[in-house]
Design an enzyme around this catalytic site. Structure first.
Site, PDB file in Angstrom:
ATOM      1  CB  THR A 129      -0.838   0.151   1.085  1.00  0.00           C
ATOM      2  OG1 THR A 129      -1.483  -1.241   1.479  1.00  0.00           O
ATOM      3  CG2 THR A 129      -1.809   1.038   1.208  1.00  0.00           C
ATOM      4  CG  LEU A 220      -3.885   5.296   0.480  1.00  0.00           C
ATOM      5  CD1 LEU A 220      -3.252   6.480   0.283  1.00  0.00           C
ATOM      6  CD2 LEU A 220      -2.980   4.628   1.568  1.00  0.00           C
ATOM      7  CB  CYS A 275      -4.054  -1.804   7.294  1.00  0.00           C
ATOM      8  SG  CYS A 275      -3.043  -3.425   6.396  1.00  0.00           S
TER       9      CYS A 275
HETATM   10  P1  NAD Z   1       5.466  -7.473   6.900  1.00  0.00           P
HETATM   11  O1  NAD Z   1       6.421  -6.325   7.662  1.00  0.00           O
HETATM   12  O2  NAD Z   1       4.881  -8.403   7.563  1.00  0.00           O
HETATM   13  O3  NAD Z   1       6.337  -7.786   5.621  1.00  0.00           O
HETATM   14  C1  NAD Z   1       7.383  -7.030   4.862  1.00  0.00           C
HETATM   15  C2  NAD Z   1       8.511  -7.771   4.407  1.00  0.00           C
HETATM   16  O4  NAD Z   1       9.215  -7.083   3.600  1.00  0.00           O
HETATM   17  C3  NAD Z   1       9.371  -8.044   5.934  1.00  0.00           C
HETATM   18  O5  NAD Z   1       9.611  -9.201   5.941  1.00  0.00           O
HETATM   19  C4  NAD Z   1      10.631  -7.257   5.287  1.00  0.00           C
HETATM   20  O6  NAD Z   1      11.906  -8.031   5.693  1.00  0.00           O
HETATM   21  C5  NAD Z   1      10.709  -7.475   3.859  1.00  0.00           C
HETATM   22  N1  NAD Z   1      11.369  -6.432   3.128  1.00  0.00           N
HETATM   23  C6  NAD Z   1      11.596  -5.035   3.385  1.00  0.00           C
HETATM   24  N2  NAD Z   1      12.383  -4.406   2.691  1.00  0.00           N
HETATM   25  C7  NAD Z   1      12.847  -5.528   1.802  1.00  0.00           C
HETATM   26  C8  NAD Z   1      13.792  -5.441   0.739  1.00  0.00           C
HETATM   27  N3  NAD Z   1      14.385  -4.287   0.160  1.00  0.00           N
HETATM   28  N4  NAD Z   1      14.286  -6.753  -0.057  1.00  0.00           N
HETATM   29  C9  NAD Z   1      13.476  -7.703   0.570  1.00  0.00           C
HETATM   30  N5  NAD Z   1      12.558  -7.623   1.609  1.00  0.00           N
HETATM   31  C10 NAD Z   1      12.407  -6.578   2.136  1.00  0.00           C
HETATM   32  O7  NAD Z   1       4.577  -6.411   5.803  1.00  0.00           O
HETATM   33  P2  NAD Z   1       3.066  -6.709   5.435  1.00  0.00           P
HETATM   34  O8  NAD Z   1       1.905  -6.755   6.524  1.00  0.00           O
HETATM   35  O9  NAD Z   1       2.942  -8.016   4.749  1.00  0.00           O
HETATM   36  O10 NAD Z   1       2.582  -5.455   4.528  1.00  0.00           O
HETATM   37  C11 NAD Z   1       3.224  -5.338   3.308  1.00  0.00           C
HETATM   38  C12 NAD Z   1       2.560  -4.140   2.596  1.00  0.00           C
HETATM   39  O11 NAD Z   1       1.176  -4.753   2.373  1.00  0.00           O
HETATM   40  C13 NAD Z   1       2.518  -2.874   3.362  1.00  0.00           C
HETATM   41  O12 NAD Z   1       2.287  -1.780   2.178  1.00  0.00           O
HETATM   42  C14 NAD Z   1       1.048  -3.028   3.873  1.00  0.00           C
HETATM   43  O13 NAD Z   1       0.159  -1.813   3.988  1.00  0.00           O
HETATM   44  C15 NAD Z   1       0.306  -3.772   2.635  1.00  0.00           C
HETATM   45  N6  NAD Z   1      -0.858  -4.604   3.156  1.00  0.00           N
HETATM   46  C16 NAD Z   1      -0.685  -5.152   4.350  1.00  0.00           C
HETATM   47  C17 NAD Z   1      -2.047  -6.003   4.741  1.00  0.00           C
HETATM   48  C18 NAD Z   1      -2.098  -7.027   5.916  1.00  0.00           C
HETATM   49  O14 NAD Z   1      -3.208  -7.316   6.205  1.00  0.00           O
HETATM   50  N7  NAD Z   1      -1.154  -6.814   6.770  1.00  0.00           N
HETATM   51  C19 NAD Z   1      -3.010  -6.004   3.809  1.00  0.00           C
HETATM   52  C20 NAD Z   1      -3.186  -5.271   2.681  1.00  0.00           C
HETATM   53  C21 NAD Z   1      -1.912  -4.634   2.289  1.00  0.00           C
HETATM   54  C1  UDX Z   2      -8.067  -4.531   6.855  1.00  0.00           C
HETATM   55  C2  UDX Z   2      -8.936  -4.555   5.820  1.00  0.00           C
HETATM   56  O1  UDX Z   2     -10.018  -5.127   5.879  1.00  0.00           O
HETATM   57  C3  UDX Z   2      -8.280  -5.368   4.581  1.00  0.00           C
HETATM   58  O2  UDX Z   2      -9.146  -4.973   3.216  1.00  0.00           O
HETATM   59  C4  UDX Z   2      -6.851  -4.594   4.152  1.00  0.00           C
HETATM   60  O3  UDX Z   2      -6.311  -5.307   3.057  1.00  0.00           O
HETATM   61  C5  UDX Z   2      -5.896  -4.645   5.402  1.00  0.00           C
HETATM   62  O4  UDX Z   2      -6.581  -3.916   6.459  1.00  0.00           O
HETATM   63  P1  UDX Z   2      -7.243  -6.141   8.831  1.00  0.00           P
HETATM   64  O5  UDX Z   2      -6.589  -4.976   9.110  1.00  0.00           O
HETATM   65  O6  UDX Z   2      -6.558  -7.476   8.427  1.00  0.00           O
HETATM   66  O7  UDX Z   2      -7.753  -5.880   7.129  1.00  0.00           O
HETATM   67  O8  UDX Z   2      -8.643  -6.723   9.489  1.00  0.00           O
HETATM   68  P2  UDX Z   2      -9.996  -6.230   9.565  1.00  0.00           P
HETATM   69  O9  UDX Z   2     -11.104  -7.532   9.558  1.00  0.00           O
HETATM   70  O10 UDX Z   2     -10.513  -5.256   8.619  1.00  0.00           O
HETATM   71  O11 UDX Z   2     -10.187  -5.748  11.292  1.00  0.00           O
HETATM   72  C6  UDX Z   2      -9.392  -4.504  11.476  1.00  0.00           C
HETATM   73  C7  UDX Z   2      -9.678  -4.136  12.950  1.00  0.00           C
HETATM   74  O12 UDX Z   2     -11.006  -3.651  12.867  1.00  0.00           O
HETATM   75  C8  UDX Z   2      -9.615  -5.166  13.927  1.00  0.00           C
HETATM   76  O13 UDX Z   2      -8.913  -4.756  14.831  1.00  0.00           O
HETATM   77  C9  UDX Z   2     -10.966  -5.764  14.215  1.00  0.00           C
HETATM   78  O14 UDX Z   2     -11.178  -6.202  15.276  1.00  0.00           O
HETATM   79  C10 UDX Z   2     -11.694  -4.246  13.954  1.00  0.00           C
HETATM   80  N1  UDX Z   2     -13.062  -4.436  13.741  1.00  0.00           N
HETATM   81  C11 UDX Z   2     -13.513  -4.878  12.674  1.00  0.00           C
HETATM   82  C12 UDX Z   2     -14.170  -4.020  14.480  1.00  0.00           C
HETATM   83  O15 UDX Z   2     -13.783  -3.412  15.586  1.00  0.00           O
HETATM   84  N2  UDX Z   2     -15.362  -4.052  14.244  1.00  0.00           N
HETATM   85  C13 UDX Z   2     -15.751  -4.373  13.210  1.00  0.00           C
HETATM   86  O16 UDX Z   2     -17.000  -4.436  12.575  1.00  0.00           O
HETATM   87  C14 UDX Z   2     -14.823  -5.062  12.053  1.00  0.00           C
END
Ligand code: NAD
Ligand code: UDX
Length: 478
Positions: A129, A220, A275
């Site tokens: 993101t 976003l 996020c």
């Molecule tokens: P994370 O921290 O779990 O994983 C990121 C990984 O990238 C780490 O293991 C890190 O070591 C690695 N990394 C960083 N720089 C690097 C490089 N130059 N080369 C190789 N590896 C490298 O993060 P995440 O939760 O997987 O999120 C990743 C992205 O996805 C973020 O932008 C986040 O906003 C987005 N996103 C996250 C979620 C979620 O639920 N976690 C959902 C949708 C989008």
């Molecule tokens: C969120 C978005 O849902 C997902 O689309 C995006 O890719 C990453 O961010 P995530 O953070 O993994 O996903 O979980 P989500 O199920 O959305 O919950 C986020 C937070 O909101 C949690 O703490 C959850 O407990 C809380 N929540 C969710 C509430 O308090 N009430 C609700 O009704 C739903």
């Protein structure tokens, strides 16, 4: 023909996303690479670095066939036709925009490395993101650092999975978004190549294509809208408590409005996760940078209400327990930010625990998936606050000594004065509350921060119960 894909970043998004692509595209070799040796060795072991229902099964089916995890980043980038960049994009902690803007350091270093090692044309996919118009910056880095022979096409393909359900979400997404530049032939071809990968399992009408900036901004906006709904229902929960309305009944009424839909209407102790807050702050920073102060302020309120909800919960615990929790044992059930994940990033439990520790409570914490080390690290870390008016201090060294972590819910609740349920783990609905009540100090309090418990049953046992947004008499009269 796409033969090789490389995913940079093996985290919560990169690991599951690349694994599902490997599962659904057996003719493509998928390499997931990371700078973290410990993460990669965990992906190659029996104990995966993240807990997600269904993930182990997917990994077992593909690892060693067309899916591999490696720290040899350059080799796999060099060989790949398509590179997904899944690196972390946290909130900046220092410098310009600290506390709000996205830190693109990891993205930039990944882009520079791609430019250094690539010798053939590449499609570079933004899976992380990122702020709107990041693709423009990435393109500059790639073009200005390469030898001029390699052509890059940049696509935005934000990920919409939720933790705890990520495998289900990836196997059956409600939409896949691909943003690209369709004004030139190369851009059109890149969009079609990525579309063809998803078309292996996603119906075509669920694959949306837009221009690059719309795709980046939509991600976003998506998270901001979801978080806004939770803050809206949480704001209502405060009003419910003040007036005698019941937030679950209000949610139920709203959910039947087909214009609103039924999801994201559960009042809670506050939203958490890596996020929502990060992406709203990112949006706020972009608005401010574009001179849109009113728009920025509108989105800030979503986070302010979330902070208010957490501090309101702490206040309720302290005031209910005769205005002091000093020296009292309070059992905290659940530490992860939601059920079915071990992730604690921005979990509301951190601020609630720090708030209770500031009042000198003794905490006994139980979570089915979060390790003691993680809990202690989270409680002793000083986080940069987005808004100085809502400071929550980290637990001091002495406070942290007042924290015990248990692997058993009955041990954690023994001799406690109160219980705070901070994560909606299913097992909390079925534990033996009579047994727990019998082992607690009296009066015994339950503060249900997720509205998952059977209040009538608990009241019959003898607990004094507080649930978010429930009529006041429900707990005062007990
Ligand atoms: P994370 O921290 O779990 O994983 C990121 C990984 O990238 C780490 O293991 C890190 O070591 C690695 N990394 C960083 N720089 C690097 C490089 N130059 N080369 C190789 N590896 C490298 O993060 P995440 O939760 O997987 O999120 C990743 C992205 O996805 C973020 O932008 C986040 O906003 C987005 N996103 C996250 C979620 C979620 O639920 N976690 C959902 C949708 C989008
Ligand atoms: C969120 C978005 O849902 C997902 O689309 C995006 O890719 C990453 O961010 P995530 O953070 O993994 O996903 O979980 P989500 O199920 O959305 O919950 C986020 C937070 O909101 C949690 O703490 C959850 O407990 C809380 N929540 C969710 C509430 O308090 N009430 C609700 O009704 C739903």
């Amino acid at each position: 023909m796409v033969k090789k894909i490389c995913g940079i970043g093996a985290g919560y998004v990169g690991g599951p996303t690349m694994a599902v692509i490997a599962l659904k595209c057996p003719s493509i070799e998928v390499a997931v690479v990371d700078i973290s040796h410990s993460r990669i060795s965990a992906w190659n072991s029996d104990k995966l670095p993240i807990y997600e229902p269904g993930l182990e099964e997917v990994i077992q089916q593909c690892r060693g066939k067309n899916l591999l995890f490696s720290t040899d980043i350059e080799k796999h980038v060099y060989e790949a036709d398509i590179i997904f960049v899944n690196v972390n994009t946290p909130t900046k902690t220092s410098g310009l925009g600290a506390g709000k803007a996205a830190d693109l350091t990891y993205w930039e270093s990944a882009a520079r490395m791609i430019a250094d090692v690539s010798r053939s044309n590449k499609i570079v996919v933004e899976k992380s993101t990122v702020p709107v118009r990041t693709a423009e910056v990435i393109e500059k880095i790639l073009v200005h650092n390469s030898n001029g022979m390699v052509k890059y096409q940049i696509l935005s393909n934000p990920e919409f999975l939720s933790e705890g359900t990520s495998i289900q979400d990836l196997l059956n997404p409600d939409r896949v978004l691909i943003g690209g530049n369709d004004k030139n032939l190369g851009g059109q071809e890149a969009i079609q190549k990525l579309k063809a990968i998803y078309a292996n399992w996603v119906p075509e009408d669920r694959i949306i294509t837009t221009n690059l900036w719309s795709a980046e901004l939509s991600k976003l906006a998506d998270n901001a809208f979801l978080a806004q709904r939770i803050s809206s229902i949480n704001a209502m929960s405060a009003l419910c408590e003040a007036t005698g309305a019941d937030v679950s009944q209000v949610s139920c009424v709203l959910s039947k409005n087909t214009k609103l839909g039924s999801k994201y209407l559960n009042a809670s102790v506050g939203f958490g996760g890596s996020c929502f807050q990060k992406d709203i702050l990112n949006l706020v920073y972009i608005c401010e940078s574009n001179g849109l102060v009113e728009v920025a302020n509108y989105w800030k309120e979503v986070i302010k209400v979330n902070d208010y909800q957490k501090s309101r919960f702490v206040k309720k615990v302290v005031t209910s327990m005769f205005n002091t929790v000093s020296g009292k044992k309070i059992a905290v059930l659940g530490f992860s930010f939601k059920k079915d994940t071990s992730d604690t990033r921005k979990t509301p439990a951190i601020d609630v625990c720090k708030g209770l520790l500031a009042d000198n409570a003794c905490l006994s914490i139980y979570d089915p998936r979060v390790s003691e080390d993680q809990i202690r690290t989270d409680l002793s870390t000083n986080e940069i606050r987005w808004d100085c008016s809502t400071q929550v201090k980290p637990a001091s060294f002495t406070n942290v000594k007042q924290v015990s972590v248990f692997g058993d819910v009955y041990e954690a609740t023994k001799d406690a004065h109160g219980i705070c349920v901070l994560t909606e783990w299913d097992e909390f609905k079925t534990i033996d509350y009579q047994k727990i009540f019998d082992s607690m100090e009296k009066p015994a309090f339950v503060f249900d921060g997720r509205n998952v418990l059977d209040v009538d049953k608990l009241k019959k046992i003898g607990f004094i119960v507080y649930s978010i947004g429930k009529p006041i008499d429900q707990w005062v009269d007990c």
